[in-house]
Write a protein that holds these residues in place. Structure first.
Motif, PDB file in Angstrom:
ATOM      1  N   ARG A   1       0.827  -1.205   0.000  1.00 56.11           N
ATOM      2  CA  ARG A   1       0.000   0.000   0.000  1.00 56.11           C
ATOM      3  C   ARG A   1       0.864   1.259   0.000  1.00 56.11           C
ATOM      4  O   ARG A   1       0.527   2.249  -0.665  1.00 56.11           O
ATOM      5  N   ARG A   2       1.974   1.223   0.724  1.00 58.47           N
ATOM      6  CA  ARG A   2       2.841   2.402   0.776  1.00 58.47           C
ATOM      7  C   ARG A   2       3.521   2.666  -0.558  1.00 58.47           C
ATOM      8  O   ARG A   2       3.852   3.816  -0.873  1.00 58.47           O
ATOM      9  N   HIS A   3       3.758   1.620  -1.344  1.00 63.63           N
ATOM     10  CA  HIS A   3       4.581   1.762  -2.536  1.00 63.63           C
ATOM     11  C   HIS A   3       3.815   1.958  -3.837  1.00 63.63           C
ATOM     12  O   HIS A   3       4.421   2.328  -4.845  1.00 63.63           O
ATOM     13  N   CYS A   4       2.531   1.656  -3.861  1.00 63.26           N
ATOM     14  CA  CYS A   4       1.822   1.855  -5.129  1.00 63.26           C
ATOM     15  C   CYS A   4       0.376   2.239  -4.878  1.00 63.26           C
ATOM     16  O   CYS A   4      -0.208   1.901  -3.833  1.00 63.26           O
ATOM     17  N   ALA A   5      -0.194   2.941  -5.853  1.00 64.53           N
ATOM     18  CA  ALA A   5      -1.528   3.511  -5.686  1.00 64.53           C
ATOM     19  C   ALA A   5      -2.611   2.748  -6.425  1.00 64.53           C
ATOM     20  O   ALA A   5      -3.784   3.098  -6.314  1.00 64.53           O
ATOM     21  N   VAL A   6      -2.256   1.711  -7.184  1.00 58.76           N
ATOM     22  CA  VAL A   6      -3.289   0.952  -7.888  1.00 58.76           C
ATOM     23  C   VAL A   6      -4.058   0.094  -6.882  1.00 58.76           C
ATOM     24  O   VAL A   6      -3.572  -0.157  -5.777  1.00 58.76           O
ATOM     25  N   PRO A   7      -5.259  -0.357  -7.233  1.00 58.44           N
ATOM     26  CA  PRO A   7      -6.021  -1.194  -6.293  1.00 58.44           C
ATOM     27  C   PRO A   7      -5.246  -2.423  -5.838  1.00 58.44           C
ATOM     28  O   PRO A   7      -4.507  -3.031  -6.611  1.00 58.44           O
ATOM     29  N   LEU A   8      -5.455  -2.776  -4.571  1.00 61.24           N
ATOM     30  CA  LEU A   8      -4.766  -3.900  -3.940  1.00 61.24           C
ATOM     31  C   LEU A   8      -5.811  -4.933  -3.517  1.00 61.24           C
ATOM     32  O   LEU A   8      -6.698  -4.634  -2.722  1.00 61.24           O
ATOM     33  N   TYR A   9      -5.684  -6.131  -4.077  1.00 59.60           N
ATOM     34  CA  TYR A   9      -6.584  -7.224  -3.730  1.00 59.60           C
ATOM     35  C   TYR A   9      -5.822  -8.284  -2.938  1.00 59.60           C
ATOM     36  O   TYR A   9      -4.650  -8.555  -3.219  1.00 59.60           O
ATOM     37  N   LEU A  10      -6.495  -8.882  -1.974  1.00 58.14           N
ATOM     38  CA  LEU A  10      -5.922 -10.011  -1.253  1.00 58.14           C
ATOM     39  C   LEU A  10      -6.371 -11.285  -1.944  1.00 58.14           C
ATOM     40  O   LEU A  10      -7.564 -11.490  -2.185  1.00 58.14           O
ATOM     41  N   GLY A  11      -5.400 -12.164  -2.252  1.00 60.56           N
ATOM     42  CA  GLY A  11      -5.675 -13.313  -3.104  1.00 60.56           C
ATOM     43  C   GLY A  11      -5.615 -14.653  -2.424  1.00 60.56           C
ATOM     44  O   GLY A  11      -5.697 -15.677  -3.102  1.00 60.56           O
ATOM     45  N   SER A  12      -5.489 -14.708  -1.109  1.00 58.61           N
ATOM     46  CA  SER A  12      -5.522 -15.996  -0.406  1.00 58.61           C
ATOM     47  C   SER A  12      -5.756 -15.752   1.072  1.00 58.61           C
ATOM     48  O   SER A  12      -5.430 -14.690   1.613  1.00 58.61           O
ATOM     49  N   GLY A  13      -6.344 -16.749   1.738  1.00 61.80           N
ATOM     50  CA  GLY A  13      -6.415 -16.777   3.189  1.00 61.80           C
ATOM     51  C   GLY A  13      -7.532 -15.989   3.842  1.00 61.80           C
ATOM     52  O   GLY A  13      -7.627 -15.961   5.071  1.00 61.80           O
TER      53      GLY A  13
ATOM     54  N   ILE B   1     -10.214 -11.898  -3.072  1.00 57.62           N
ATOM     55  CA  ILE B   1     -10.429 -13.055  -3.942  1.00 57.62           C
ATOM     56  C   ILE B   1     -10.411 -14.283  -3.037  1.00 57.62           C
ATOM     57  O   ILE B   1      -9.405 -14.570  -2.389  1.00 57.62           O
ATOM     58  N   VAL B   2     -11.528 -15.016  -3.000  1.00 55.39           N
ATOM     59  CA  VAL B   2     -11.697 -16.061  -1.994  1.00 55.39           C
ATOM     60  C   VAL B   2     -12.067 -17.377  -2.669  1.00 55.39           C
ATOM     61  O   VAL B   2     -12.981 -17.422  -3.503  1.00 55.39           O
ATOM     62  N   GLY B   3     -11.355 -18.433  -2.297  1.00 55.73           N
ATOM     63  CA  GLY B   3     -11.647 -19.756  -2.826  1.00 55.73           C
ATOM     64  C   GLY B   3     -11.826 -20.780  -1.734  1.00 55.73           C
ATOM     65  O   GLY B   3     -12.934 -21.224  -1.446  1.00 55.73           O
ATOM     66  N   SER B   4     -10.728 -21.168  -1.086  1.00 53.77           N
ATOM     67  CA  SER B   4     -10.752 -22.259  -0.107  1.00 53.77           C
ATOM     68  C   SER B   4     -11.764 -22.032   1.008  1.00 53.77           C
ATOM     69  O   SER B   4     -12.440 -22.971   1.441  1.00 53.77           O
ATOM     70  N   ALA B   5     -11.892 -20.813   1.488  1.00 49.56           N
ATOM     71  CA  ALA B   5     -12.776 -20.530   2.619  1.00 49.56           C
ATOM     72  C   ALA B   5     -14.243 -20.737   2.280  1.00 49.56           C
ATOM     73  O   ALA B   5     -15.082 -20.794   3.184  1.00 49.56           O
ATOM     74  N   LEU B   6     -14.560 -20.872   0.999  1.00 47.11           N
ATOM     75  CA  LEU B   6     -15.950 -21.048   0.577  1.00 47.11           C
ATOM     76  C   LEU B   6     -16.275 -22.503   0.268  1.00 47.11           C
ATOM     77  O   LEU B   6     -17.398 -22.812  -0.151  1.00 47.11           O
ATOM     78  N   LYS B   7     -15.316 -23.393   0.493  1.00 51.89           N
ATOM     79  CA  LYS B   7     -15.485 -24.804   0.159  1.00 51.89           C
ATOM     80  C   LYS B   7     -15.658 -25.658   1.414  1.00 51.89           C
ATOM     81  O   LYS B   7     -15.277 -25.252   2.509  1.00 51.89           O
TER      82      LYS B   7
END
Length: 263
Positions: free
Chosen positions: A202-214, A231-237
């Motif tokens: 977040r400190r280094h770039c201004a483009v959107p930041l998505y969390l992709g695991s966990g 972005i959520v996969g395992s937690a929905l299974k």
């Protein structure tokens, strides 16, 4: 793109595709299962979906055959139509040009890209940077509307060769190379991202930041303010296993947690 300012994007892990070692089902059977999962996600109120060929192990490196591209196009059209939601795609491993072609043909909204900026070593081998060729390919086929979301310090990979380049610098490089968003993950599927890593990106770039695991219903509140989406996969299974069927109760619990955080 999304109805929520901090969208939840649910993963559709399509079954092993025809021609891959674990393939057991026809393309129509794979399509029916993907569409059924989309119905669960849509009814629970998720904000987007993304499909991925995660069952195609072992993965090819940096490209796939025409049979995979064709199959993913069929499935992408079905998922987009069934969900009625913004939709993305990733084709493993590092088949970024093929993913872009499928997204363009199927009217998808984004591609998730590994190996966009810098190289890393995965179990498939060395994944090289694809930014220059991918964005030229996007322009060549007229797919500028398809966003590129770039993984930084990707999970399931060794980053020893770029150990002197921090995750923030890696994200800044991805943004400099015109990524539309960056994705931060833990070290493996289902593993939480480091809070410090998220803050550094977040400190280094201004483009959107998505969390992709966990991300789970239990920890969403901790990450909600730090990220622009999830972005959520395992937690929905079932049993929180990425290769298990979607569990409607888990999907509902995550969306309830999201609502408690303010949506």
């Amino acid at each position: 793109m999304f109805a929520s300012p901090k969208p939840v994007i649910a993963m559709v892990h399509v079954g092993a595709l025809p021609g891959t070692p674990a393939a057991r089902e026809s393309l129509r059977e794979l399509e029916a299962r993907a569409v059924a999962e989309c119905a669960i996600y849509r009814d629970a109120g998720v904000h987007g979906v993304a499909l991925e060929n995660m069952h195609d192990v072992p993965y090819l490196r940096g490209g796939v055959g025409p049979e995979i591209t064709a199959a993913m196009t069929v499935l992408a059209l079905a998922v987009k139509g069934a969900s009625g939601l913004p939709c993305g795609i990733q084709i493993l491993a590092g088949a970024n040009h093929e993913a872009m072609a499928v997204a363009h043909a199927a009217g998808l909204d984004f591609v998730r890209v590994e190996g966009f900026a810098f190289a890393h070593v995965a179990d498939e081998g060395t994944i090289q940077s694809s930014a220059a060729s991918l964005l030229r390919f996007r322009r060549h086929i007229g797919a500028e509307r398809v966003q590129v979301w770039a993984d930084v310090k990707k999970k399931h990979a060794s980053h020893a060769i770029t150990a002197d380049v921090g995750i923030g610098e890696t994200a800044a490089a991805a943004a400099f190379m015109r990524a539309d968003a960056v994705i931060v993950t833990g070290s493996a599927t289902g593993q939480e991202a480091s809070v410090d890593d998220v803050a550094e990106v977040r400190r280094h770039c201004a483009v959107p930041l998505y969390l992709g695991s966990g991300i789970t219903a239990a920890n969403l509140a901790r990450y909600h303010d730090a990220a622009d989406g999830f972005i959520v996969g395992s937690a929905l299974k079932e049993d929180r296993r990425w290769d298990a069927p979607v569990d409607p109760r888990r999907v509902g619990a995550l969306m309830a947690a999201h609502a408690r955080c303010g949506g």
